[in-house]
Design a protein around this motif. Structure first.
Motif, PDB file in Angstrom:
ATOM      1  N   SER B  32     -19.141 -16.113 -32.368  1.00 50.64           N
ATOM      2  CA  SER B  32     -18.134 -15.143 -31.944  1.00 50.64           C
ATOM      3  C   SER B  32     -18.402 -13.816 -32.652  1.00 50.64           C
ATOM      4  O   SER B  32     -18.857 -13.781 -33.797  1.00 50.64           O
ATOM      5  CB  SER B  32     -16.725 -15.656 -32.205  1.00 50.64           C
ATOM      6  N   ARG B 148     -12.410 -17.253 -26.007  1.00 54.98           N
ATOM      7  CA  ARG B 148     -13.168 -16.857 -27.200  1.00 54.98           C
ATOM      8  C   ARG B 148     -14.581 -16.413 -26.851  1.00 54.98           C
ATOM      9  O   ARG B 148     -15.219 -15.687 -27.585  1.00 54.98           O
ATOM     10  CB  ARG B 148     -13.234 -18.014 -28.204  1.00 54.98           C
ATOM     11  N   PHE B 149     -15.089 -16.930 -25.719  1.00 52.27           N
ATOM     12  CA  PHE B 149     -16.434 -16.534 -25.297  1.00 52.27           C
ATOM     13  C   PHE B 149     -16.371 -16.082 -23.849  1.00 52.27           C
ATOM     14  O   PHE B 149     -15.696 -16.711 -23.028  1.00 52.27           O
ATOM     15  CB  PHE B 149     -17.418 -17.706 -25.423  1.00 52.27           C
ATOM     16  N   LEU B 180     -14.609 -11.645 -29.844  1.00 55.11           N
ATOM     17  CA  LEU B 180     -15.138 -12.486 -28.770  1.00 55.11           C
ATOM     18  C   LEU B 180     -16.649 -12.587 -28.888  1.00 55.11           C
ATOM     19  O   LEU B 180     -17.295 -11.677 -29.400  1.00 55.11           O
ATOM     20  CB  LEU B 180     -14.831 -11.871 -27.401  1.00 55.11           C
TER      21      LEU B 180
END
Lengths: 274, 204
Positions: B32, B148-149, B180
């Motif tokens: 991240s 998050r991705f 992110l």
């Protein structure tokens, strides 16, 4: 301008077909009493102004009998087609969303029902259910869902791989919500068209099963009963007894087929302009 | 909290293409906060790799792990979201856009303002918006609070340069603010050099 006019004329045809069918249904219900009325003073009359379809060997007005029979057929057709289409929708969705095992079971049922000739299956189920109204409705409803179920299964399988459904699943939307929100809307045109195109089949099978004596009981003014009784009088030259009810049945079936076809044209975006 | 999205020696073959894997023993790791660029000629499996990383497909061998757990079977909102090349295929053509957007839960006002998404669009159908407008819309939907991705598969290829610049500067700001991890697939070298912290090439 031509496009809107075409669409409008299609819509007009649809409304016209619906109006005629509704009129027949209502007229049949209202004339049910007259259809039963026998008067031996006017038996075996040729078609004339007073009795456009003639009268039969018991002096019953054939026009009233035909209308009452058609009305009964249409009501049975509506009921059976609706039940059949709902079975098809549920089976199609189950088969395409509940995994491989459910799919094989549903496909096996479809093949099983399709493998037996329709008329034989309708007769067997009708006899098992004790003939009459219940027998005919169950028989026709349980034997006509297969092809629509196949169409819906294929459609759902295609929808399941659609990127917007995949994206919705990644957002944590539950399976049932996806079916309700995304799939049912897309299935509506197929479903409605399938439903309406089931009517003619249902009506014809109801009439033929009744004609063969495995359907409605003979005191009811059903088209199948009228046709099978008039068979006996055909050889003595009473042609009007079979001709007019037969032609009316064909016209009603054609009206339903036309209705289904036009509604498909209206709902399908690819042909919405026609 | 740093998270890791990881593809370990994944091999993937599309059904019906016997013996010709699209991806063979590919490994890729994204932390991240990283912005990883991915480039390869057409047909070498960039989109396929994105689909595997997002959990749309299961690799025949190897694993796709998010902090050690497989991405494929995750319930609820998936922390790995993918942006598709053609936004018009990713929104239900028969639903109003407001309904589509609400699938991602209540969306932050600030997000809508920064992406220049107008309130009036919520009442419209996808066919009534342009590709660029829809792409921004999909971006707002993909930026769920749980995300998050973000895997961006050629998301700006069909946009004009001004919109491209707007989208990328917004994405970089947003990625830095929320920590992110981004995977950016593009054919444009200058774009990748400008945006990414690291560039990977798929082996031929």
């Amino acid at each position: 301008m031509t496009t809107t006019n075409r669409r409008r004329s299609t819509l007009f045809l649809v409304l016209f077909a619906v109006a005629v069918l509704a009129a027949i249904t209502v007229a049949g219900i209202l004339l049910n009493g007259r259809a039963m009325e026998s008067d031996f003073a006017r038996k075996n009359l040729m078609p004339c102004l007073e009795y456009p379809f003639g009268t039969d060997w018991m002096g019953r007005d054939m026009l009233a009998r035909t209308l009452a029979g058609l009305s009964l057929s249409i009501r049975i057709g509506l009921l059976t087609a609706a039940v059949s289409a709902c079975i098809a929708l549920v089976m199609g969705i189950i088969s395409a969303t509940m995994g491989r095992w459910a799919d094989s079971v549903v496909c096996f049922c479809i093949d099983l029902v399709m493998g037996i000739p329709h008329i034989l299956l309708v007769m067997l189920i009708s006899i098992a259910c004790g003939k009459g109204f219940l027998g005919v409705v169950t028989g026709v409803a349980l034997s006509h869902w297969t092809s629509l179920a196949r169409v819906i299964r294929g459609e759902v399988m295609q929808l399941r791989q659609a990127p917007y459904i995949l994206a919705a699943r990644k957002l944590g939307i539950r399976r049932w919500d996806i079916v309700r929100r995304h799939m049912l809307v897309h299935l509506m045109p197929q479903f409605l068209t399938g439903l309406i195109l089931l009517f003619p089949h249902a009506i014809l099978h109801e009439a033929s099963v009744t004609f063969l004596g495995f359907g409605l009981s003979s005191e009811q003014p059903a088209i199948g009963v009228i046709l099978s009784e008039s068979m006996r009088y055909l050889t003595t030259g009473k042609w009007w007894l079979a001709l007019f009810p037969g032609i009316s049945l064909v016209i009603v079936v054609l009206l339903f087929a036309l209705l289904g076809e036009r509604i498909r044209l209206l709902l399908d975006p690819a042909s919405a302009q026609e | 909290m740093t998270m890791t999205l990881q593809a370990n020696n994944v091999t993937f073959t599309y059904r019906g293409r016997h013996g010709a894997p699209v991806l063979q023993n590919i490994s890729l790791t994204i932390q991240s906060g990283e912005r990883v660029g991915l480039k390869a000629p057409s047909g070498r499996g960039k989109t396929t790799l994105c689909r595997l990383l997002a959990g749309y497909e299961r690799p025949q061998s190897g694993q796709v792990l998010l902090d050690g757990k497989p991405v494929c079977g995750m319930r609820g909102v998936c922390p790995v979201q993918m942006m598709w090349q053609h936004p018009e295929t990713v929104v239900d053509p028969l639903l109003r856009l407001g309904v589509t957007l609400s699938e991602s839960g209540p969306v932050d006002r600030r997000l809508l303002e920064e992406l220049h998404i107008e309130d009036g669009w919520m009442e419209r159908f996808p066919a009534e918006l342009s590709g660029g407008e829809l792409q921004r819309f999909c971006l707002a939907r993909a930026l769920n609070p749980a995300t998050r991705f973000l895997l961006c598969d050629e998301i700006s290829a069909m946009l004009d340069l001004v919109t491209q610049a707007q989208i990328w500067s917004f994405l970089i700001r947003e990625a830095e603010r929320r920590d992110l991890g981004l995977l950016i697939v593009s054919h444009s070298d200058s774009l990748l050099e400008q945006v990414c912290t690291r560039i990977e090439t798929l082996p031929v």
